[in-house]
Design a protein around this motif. Structure first.
Motif, short mmCIF file in Angstrom:
data_model
loop_
_atom_site.label_atom_id
_atom_site.label_comp_id
_atom_site.label_asym_id
_atom_site.label_seq_id
_atom_site.Cartn_x
_atom_site.Cartn_y
_atom_site.Cartn_z
N SER A 113 11.77 13.65 89.48
CA SER A 113 11.29 13.52 88.11
C SER A 113 11.01 12.08 87.72
O SER A 113 11.43 11.13 88.40
CB SER A 113 12.33 14.09 87.15
OG SER A 113 13.48 13.26 87.10
N VAL A 114 10.31 11.93 86.63
CA VAL A 114 10.10 10.65 85.98
C VAL A 114 10.38 10.86 84.49
O VAL A 114 10.59 11.99 84.02
CB VAL A 114 8.67 10.11 86.18
CG1 VAL A 114 8.39 9.86 87.65
CG2 VAL A 114 7.65 11.07 85.59
N VAL A 115 10.38 9.76 83.75
CA VAL A 115 10.64 9.82 82.31
C VAL A 115 9.42 9.30 81.57
O VAL A 115 8.84 8.27 81.94
CB VAL A 115 11.88 8.98 81.95
CG1 VAL A 115 12.10 8.96 80.44
CG2 VAL A 115 13.11 9.52 82.67
N SER A 127 19.39 14.71 106.86
CA SER A 127 18.56 15.53 105.97
C SER A 127 18.93 15.29 104.51
O SER A 127 20.11 15.08 104.18
CB SER A 127 18.71 17.01 106.30
OG SER A 127 18.26 17.28 107.60
N PHE A 128 17.93 15.35 103.65
CA PHE A 128 18.11 15.21 102.20
C PHE A 128 17.34 16.34 101.52
O PHE A 128 16.25 16.72 101.96
CB PHE A 128 17.55 13.88 101.70
CG PHE A 128 18.11 12.66 102.38
CD1 PHE A 128 19.24 12.04 101.90
CD2 PHE A 128 17.48 12.14 103.51
CE1 PHE A 128 19.76 10.91 102.52
CE2 PHE A 128 17.98 11.01 104.14
CZ PHE A 128 19.12 10.39 103.64
N THR A 129 17.88 16.85 100.43
CA THR A 129 17.19 17.85 99.63
C THR A 129 16.76 17.21 98.31
O THR A 129 17.58 16.62 97.60
CB THR A 129 18.09 19.07 99.34
OG1 THR A 129 18.43 19.69 100.58
CG2 THR A 129 17.37 20.08 98.45
N LEU A 130 15.48 17.34 98.00
CA LEU A 130 14.93 16.79 96.76
C LEU A 130 14.46 17.92 95.86
O LEU A 130 13.74 18.81 96.31
CB LEU A 130 13.76 15.85 97.06
CG LEU A 130 14.03 14.65 97.96
CD1 LEU A 130 12.74 13.85 98.17
CD2 LEU A 130 15.12 13.76 97.37
N LYS A 131 14.85 17.85 94.60
CA LYS A 131 14.39 18.82 93.61
C LYS A 131 14.59 18.25 92.21
O LYS A 131 15.21 17.19 92.05
CB LYS A 131 15.12 20.15 93.74
CG LYS A 131 16.64 20.05 93.54
CD LYS A 131 17.29 21.42 93.70
CE LYS A 131 18.80 21.33 93.49
NZ LYS A 131 19.46 22.66 93.61
N GLU A 169 7.39 7.86 78.11
CA GLU A 169 7.70 6.83 77.12
C GLU A 169 8.49 7.38 75.95
O GLU A 169 9.22 6.63 75.27
CB GLU A 169 6.41 6.17 76.62
CG GLU A 169 5.72 5.32 77.68
CD GLU A 169 4.50 4.60 77.13
OE1 GLU A 169 4.16 4.82 75.94
OE2 GLU A 169 3.89 3.81 77.88
N ASP A 170 8.40 8.68 75.73
CA ASP A 170 9.16 9.30 74.64
C ASP A 170 10.57 9.67 75.05
O ASP A 170 11.33 10.23 74.26
CB ASP A 170 8.43 10.54 74.14
CG ASP A 170 8.24 11.60 75.23
OD1 ASP A 170 8.58 11.33 76.40
OD2 ASP A 170 7.73 12.70 74.89
N GLY A 171 10.94 9.39 76.31
CA GLY A 171 12.29 9.69 76.78
C GLY A 171 12.43 11.08 77.37
O GLY A 171 13.53 11.45 77.80
N ALA A 172 11.37 11.86 77.43
CA ALA A 172 11.43 13.21 77.99
C ALA A 172 11.30 13.14 79.52
O ALA A 172 10.44 12.43 80.05
CB ALA A 172 10.32 14.08 77.41
N ARG A 173 12.13 13.88 80.21
CA ARG A 173 12.12 13.87 81.68
C ARG A 173 11.33 15.07 82.19
O ARG A 173 11.49 16.19 81.70
CB ARG A 173 13.55 13.90 82.22
CG ARG A 173 13.65 13.75 83.73
CD ARG A 173 15.10 13.69 84.18
NE ARG A 173 15.74 12.44 83.81
CZ ARG A 173 15.70 11.31 84.53
NH1 ARG A 173 15.00 11.28 85.66
NH2 ARG A 173 16.33 10.23 84.12
N PHE A 174 10.48 14.83 83.20
CA PHE A 174 9.66 15.90 83.76
C PHE A 174 9.30 15.58 85.20
O PHE A 174 9.36 14.43 85.64
CB PHE A 174 8.38 16.09 82.93
CG PHE A 174 7.44 14.91 82.97
CD1 PHE A 174 6.31 14.91 83.79
CD2 PHE A 174 7.68 13.78 82.18
CE1 PHE A 174 5.44 13.82 83.83
CE2 PHE A 174 6.81 12.70 82.21
CZ PHE A 174 5.69 12.71 83.03
N VAL A 175 8.95 16.61 85.94
CA VAL A 175 8.43 16.46 87.30
C VAL A 175 6.91 16.43 87.20
O VAL A 175 6.29 17.41 86.76
CB VAL A 175 8.88 17.60 88.22
CG1 VAL A 175 8.28 17.45 89.61
CG2 VAL A 175 10.40 17.67 88.30
#
Length: 891
Positions: free
Chosen positions: A841-843, A832-836, A845-851
């Protein structure tokens, strides 16, 4: 005491480790009994702040260098912060040597890394006790501040120091780093076993030739997506005590003078509360004309660096750069650097020393974690046995057409190749000294004791095979009436003055172990050539050397300092002629071996092919060593430059021999030893079995032999992509991640990241989600049943990859989970793996990380969901998760 007298005293104490007997120091006054810094009931921070308040400016300046002198009036012992522990206690004599870092990553096993780290921390403490007993505790490589791990991203296989890293993936690197850091430091922050140091911060991965001048401008996307995550993991999740800033500049600002790196990101965003040290010479890079030359003077450089958040300066012994002490004093006296900023750094440094117990040793309280360690707890049989286990887990089976395992011992085995009996190939770089090393040849001889084993080197790594020059060709006189060479031994590293001893020795060879040596030797005499043609000479050594034949300089590798070399030189000689010869070399360290070696005109391939022809099984052991790939090295030959590589194929002499062995028709097992990906394209097409052994540590020969014999099923996985050619890659100097690593390269490779074969087989059920859709700030559990469907008990590495379809500039896929499990044949287990948050998330082009909102494709299997001709897709399964809302993530 005058400032001049104090400076002289402190300079002497930096060398001697104490000034208790110095009249000049005595004039400084005695300690003040009852001061707060002596009160062990206070916190380390309170004691450190009080201690710094009692120090003069000159004393403060000296304490900011890695070789910090004693201050007897304050009961401050001398201490050298410089110590190394990349894969075991390094550069301090005997220790358990585990596989090189790249091999540790190939285990894909957090638990094994943690168990190894617990052994290494014990050996650091044991070594410290030894040093206290013999009076060497203030010397380099005897402290408890460990300048490891190296968590730079191995973005390009040409980088010589990539072997020190955990590979190309930010997530895998971060997870291995967390396990290593936590196990090294222990779980008591007030009494850490050692301080770990994450390096080199940041955006650092070659080329070696330009590392002191490189100004890197990563895109905001690459900076956040690739270059920062492992450092964040080391700080936020690993709780690392120290960070080393890099040589290079980032966006025009030297890393060791970057307020953005050391204050804004490290301390403000990640809440780092440890100390920052410079890479050795990194502080000088800020102003030196031949480096980054960001400012004009040393005073400006130290002012910028301390203001930005650097706390400790490591000098560069290779270039005799100072610790910048005089610049610090001048900067404060000229009102450039606020002394309070210097105090801030010193408080961080003394807090660390107090927590480590360096002011209490060796009489620790019973309740500290390391109180029961003794000097005998170093390099034990149990530790070496664990080194075998770790090496076995690091082995990656790249190809197997059914030849392996060898269940029944063959009558005759030919072991051939430049790494078959090589200590260098076991240890990589940044290594300790294995007390009972087991080469591949040794391991095969032990494991197949009933077989007749023949060993022929056949070739060198990058040139002809080298063997020791025999005694019978060396003479004292021109007529060769007397054998031997005149030997002159000196008590310094530069053959200066009169020799301390002179005599006749049978050969140019020297071996030593303890005490620390700083000596040199000159051998002179004559050599009688046994055949005509071109010879190549080298003095096999970890230090500098020179060889002269017939009055000509054949090879001059003097002054290479800490970097080993295999550079040789050529000269043509005539059979029967007698030539004057002179060999010179210096010795540095606790242990070493030096000997004069040569390659003769006659081809060594013939005996190797003959041995293979007469054998039932051929084991060819080749690849690289840290003599050709490594840190800022003096080696310039085809395919290699300055420690880096210019080509990634198997070196031509080895390829030629391997083809000749294959042509004998005998089954060949190819054992590849290296710290970076090697494009073994021809071998993949023609050799039935290929084992990636990395630099497997002091006991590595046992692990390789056990794998060949089938004593365990291999389950190591590649932590880097094996490309087919450098033609598939962008320029080495290009730090953009486009077209690099499995995350952004979309072509066909030789062996993909995460790849590795087994002696068993596995089946994966369809992954199951705890919820088919979640909000952007939610979490989901992914479960999958894994079954061992083969005939052998085996480990398996389940890998989880996430793909954000249609999201740009997201990677093709990204590893976000892995677990190494053991399954008996026929057994099933649910993984089992937990993802959150960050895992989903991804990044931008401005370097901001978000889901991001949308569909997420999830793959769980024994590798990436990719294959190629002759390489099937690993077993595994896919599922899809829907994220119903987008969520921004904090830094």
């Amino acid at each position: 005491m005058t400032n001049l007298t104090r400076s002289v005293c402190l300079a002497l104490t930096a060398l001697a480790g104490t000034c208790a007997a110095s009249s000049a120091c005595a004039q400084g006054g005695g300690q003040d009994d009852g001061e707060a810094y002596l009160d062990a009931s206070l916190s380390a921070e309170e004691r450190a702040a009080d201690l710094v308040s009692h120090m003069t400016l000159e004393e403060k300046a000296w304490q900011t260098g890695n070789a910090a002198p004693a201050i007897p009036r304050l009961d401050i012992p001398a201490y050298d912060w410089w110590n190394e522990g990349l894969h075991g206690v390094a550069r301090a004599g005997f220790a358990t040597v585990f596989p090189q870092a790249i091999g540790l990553a190939a285990t894909w096993d957090r638990e094994t890394i943690a168990e190894m780290g617990e052994i290494i921390r014990v050996e650091f403490r044991a070594k410290r006790l030894q040093a206290l007993a013999d009076g060497s505790a203030s010397e380099r490589y005897h402290g408890l501040t460990v300048w490891s791990p190296n968590i730079n991203i191995f973005r390009d296989p040409r980088w010589g120091r990539g072997q020190e890293t955990y590979g190309e993936d930010p997530y895998l690197t971060g997870e291995i780093a967390i396990a290593f850091i936590k196990s090294l430091q222990g779980d008591d922050p007030d009494h850490p076993w050692v301080n770990a140091t994450a390096k080199h911060y940041a955006v650092h991965s070659g080329p070696e030739s330009n590392r002191h001048r490189e100004d890197i401008h990563p895109s905001p996307y690459d900076f956040e997506d690739t270059y920062l995550p492992a450092f964040r993991a080391a700080v936020v999740e690993g709780g690392v005590d120290a960070i080393m800033c890099a040589y290079n500049a980032v966006d025009g600002v030297p890393a060791c003078a970057s307020e953005e790196l050391m204050q804004t990101i490290l301390r403000d965003q990640w809440d780092f509360d440890g100390y920052v040290l410079s890479d050795c010479g990194g502080a000088a890079n800020v102003y030196r004309e031949d480096s980054l030359n960001y400012v004009d003077t040393g005073e400006e450089a130290v002012t910028l660096s301390f203001n930005a958040g650097m706390d400790l300066i490591c000098g560069d012994f290779r270039n005799e750069w100072s610790m910048e002490t005089e610049h610090i004093i001048a900067a404060v006296e000229n009102d450039m650097l606020d002394e309070a900023v210097l105090d801030r750094s010193l408080e961080r440094l003394f807090t660390a020393r107090i927590r480590l117990g360096l002011f209490d040793e060796p009489d620790y309280d019973d309740d500290v974690p390391y109180a029961d360690v003794t000097a005998e707890d170093n390099d034990t049989p149990e530790h070496r046995a664990k080194s075998v286990t770790v090496a076995e887990k690091s082995m990656v089976l790249l190809k197997n057409d059914g030849l392996l395992p060898i269940r029944e011992a063959p009558d005759k085995i030919a072991v051939i190749g430049p790494n078959a009996d090589s200590l260098d190939a076991l240890i990589g770089n940044y290594y300790g000294t294995p007390s009972h090393p087991v080469t591949i040849l040794d391991g095969v001889r032990k494991r197949f004791a009933d077989s007749e084993i023949t060993y022929v080197q056949g070739t060198g790594l990058i040139g002809p095979a080298e063997t020791p020059v025999p005694d019978d060709v060396l003479c004292l006189d021109k007529a060769c009436a007397k054998k031997g060479l005149k030997a002159e031994h000196f008590d310094n590293e530069n053959l200066q003055g009169e020799p301390v001893s002179t005599g006749v020795e049978s050969n140019a060879a020297f071996e030593w172990f303890s005490p620390e040596r700083h000596t040199s030797v000159r051998w002179t005499g004559y050599l009688k050539a046994p055949e005509s043609g071109e010879y190549r000479f080298r003095f096999s050594s970890q230090n500098g050397y020179r060889v002269f034949v017939d009055g000509k300089t054949v090879i001059d590798e003097w002054g290479v300092g800490d970097a080993p070399s295999i550079a040789s030189g050529a000269i043509s000689l005539e059979e029967g002629e007698i030539y004057p010869i002179r060999v010179e070399g210096f010795q540095r360290g606790l242990r070493g071996e030096q000997k004069l070696v040569w390659s003769r005109p006659s081809d060594a391939t013939g005996p190797a092919v003959a041995a293979a022809t007469d054998a039932d099984l051929v084991i060819f052991v080749g690849g690289l060593t840290a003599r050709v790939e490594g840190e800022e090295m003096r080696i310039e030959t085809e395919g290699f430059a300055g420690g880096d590589r210019t080509a990634i194929g198997l070196p031509a002499p080895q390829q030629t021999l391997l083809k000749a062995l294959h042509e004998t028709g005998k089954p060949v097992v190819f054992v590849l030893m290296n710290g970076s990906a090697v494009a073994v394209n021809w071998a993949d097409e023609n050799i039935p079995a290929i084992i990636e052994a990395w630099y497997p540590g002091g006991q590595g020969g046992d692990a390789v032999a056990n794998l060949i014999a089938g004593d365990f099923s291999p389950a190591g996985r590649l932590p880097v992509t094996f490309y087919r050619s450098v033609d598939q890659l962008p320029a080495f100097t290009d730090y953009s991640m486009e077209g690099r690593t499995y995350r952004y390269f979309d072509g066909e490779v030789l062996y993909p990241f995460g790849y590795g074969l087994s002696y068993s087989s596995f089946d994966y059920g369809k992954p199951k989600l705890s919820a088919k859709k979640i909000e952007g700030n939610g979490e989901v559990t992914v479960s999958v049943e894994v079954t061992n469907t083969g005939d052998m008990d085996s480990d398996e590495v389940a890998q989880l990859y996430v793909t954000h379809k249609g999201v740009s500039p997201a990677p093709i896929r990204a590893l976000q989970g892995f677990k190494r499990i053991h399954l008996k044949k026929g057994e099933s287990k649910t993984v089992s793996f937990t993802l959150k948050d960050r895992a989903l998330s991804v990044v931008g082009e401005d370097g901001a990380r978000f889901v991001p909102k949308g569909k997420v494709e999830i793959w769980v299997g024994g590798g990436q969901p990719v294959g190629r001709d002759g390489l099937p897709t690993p077993p595994g399964g896919k599922t899809t998760l829907r994220i119903t809302s987008s969520t921004d993530l904090p830094d």
